[in-house]
Design a protein around this motif. Structure first.
Motif, PDB file in Angstrom:
ATOM      1  N   GLN A   1       1.035  -1.097  -0.386  1.00 47.65           N
ATOM      2  CA  GLN A   1      -0.243   0.147  -0.031  1.00 47.65           C
ATOM      3  C   GLN A   1       0.552   1.428  -0.101  1.00 47.65           C
ATOM      4  OE1 GLN A   1      -0.612  -2.603   2.822  1.00 47.65           O
ATOM      5  NE2 GLN A   1      -2.298  -3.336   0.442  1.00 47.65           N
TER       6      GLN A   1
ATOM      7  N   ARG B   1      -7.292   7.085   1.228  1.00 45.01           N
ATOM      8  CA  ARG B   1      -6.383   5.992   0.638  1.00 45.01           C
ATOM      9  C   ARG B   1      -5.251   5.305   1.251  1.00 45.01           C
ATOM     10  NH1 ARG B   1      -7.604   3.911  -4.615  1.00 45.01           N
ATOM     11  NH2 ARG B   1      -5.623   2.994  -4.145  1.00 45.01           N
TER      12      ARG B   1
ATOM     13  N   SER C   1      -3.989   2.156   2.629  1.00 49.94           N
ATOM     14  CA  SER C   1      -5.181   1.199   2.549  1.00 49.94           C
ATOM     15  C   SER C   1      -4.990   0.729   1.148  1.00 49.94           C
ATOM     16  CB  SER C   1      -6.185   1.419   3.190  1.00 49.94           C
ATOM     17  OG  SER C   1      -7.402   2.688   2.628  1.00 49.94           O
TER      18      SER C   1
END
Length: 259
Positions: free
Chosen positions: A100, A190, A193
């Protein structure tokens, strides 16, 4: 005929689409070459698996809204010596997506930022990740329209949900307060993640101008850069290079300069 009908019914029931096209050819080949039943079955199933994977990649590529199809093999690393090819190849393993992390490609127009982001997107799709591509301008327009239509929450999910979100051409147009706020929300949602691949023609020091707020720009950069890779590309535009090859740009001669 009864066996043929049973085979067709079974194939249809399983949802196979490639096997019906190849089964007779492989059956003839198996008979001619004395191929075992297991090898015959393996060949059929491997072809079906490959066809299913190809369909999956085509569908995911279409849903990603990529502007074109360009791979790393098509990228001319020799023209951009400022780019470390080994580093790009390492990024193409997609470990940064698995972790990520973000990737920011900085440089002037035409140096290959979008090409690299699309090539990495195609690699991500091959590895089963979901991808969505948008330009910064289209993202802002989409969110502004959704805000006016009271559908902003649903539209935000389009940009938050994919494993990889590509935002192209940050910096070509200044964002107003509302757009900058929504952009910050996407980055925040975001954070740790999902991965973002972002391209920009502006250095980080100029992002306060893009978002119209130095504090907001700092907050965006803080989240973007915490887990990230930055590639600075310096060099001439590929498009200008092609124009020069075609003779659209004339190099000044010594006589021209002295006239």
């Amino acid at each position: 005929m009864m066996l043929q009908a049973r085979l067709e019914e079974a194939i249809s029931h399983m949802g196979w689409v490639r096997i019906p096209e190849i089964i007779h050819h492989h059956a003839e080949e198996a008979a001619a070459q004395n191929i075992s039943y297991l090898e015959f079955l393996d060949k059929l199933l491997q072809e079906e698996i490959k066809a299913k994977r190809d369909r999956f990649i085509r569908m995911k590529t279409r849903l990603a809204h990529l502007p074109y199809h360009k791979t790393l093999e098509q990228f001319d690393f020799s023209f951009q010596p400022s780019i470390d090819e080994r580093r790009i190849r390492d990024l193409a393993t997609l470990r940064f997506v698995q972790q990520q992390e973000n990737l920011i490609l900085l440089g002037p127009p035409g140096v290959g930022k979008t090409h690299l982001s699309v090539a990495l997107a195609l690699e991500a799709i091959k590895q089963g990740f979901t991808v969505y591509f948008t330009t910064a301008h289209d993202l802002v327009q989409t969110l502004q329209i959704a805000h006016q239509n009271n559908s902003i929450k649903q539209k935000m999910r389009v940009f938050i949900k994919p494993n990889v979100l590509i935002i192209d051409e940050i910096g070509y147009r200044k964002m107003d307060e509302t757009a900058a706020h929504f952009f910050f929300q996407i980055i925040s949602e975001r954070y740790e993640s999902g991965s973002i691949i972002l391209t920009s023609n502006k250095s980080y020091g100029s992002w306060g101008e893009i978002f119209g707020d130095a504090v907001l720009a700092t907050a965006i950069l803080d989240r973007l850069l915490h887990h990230s890779h930055t590639i600075n590309i310096k060099g001439e535009s590929y498009r200008i290079k092609e124009k020069k090859k075609a003779g659209f740009f004339r190099t000044e001669s010594i006589d021209d300069k002295t006239e």
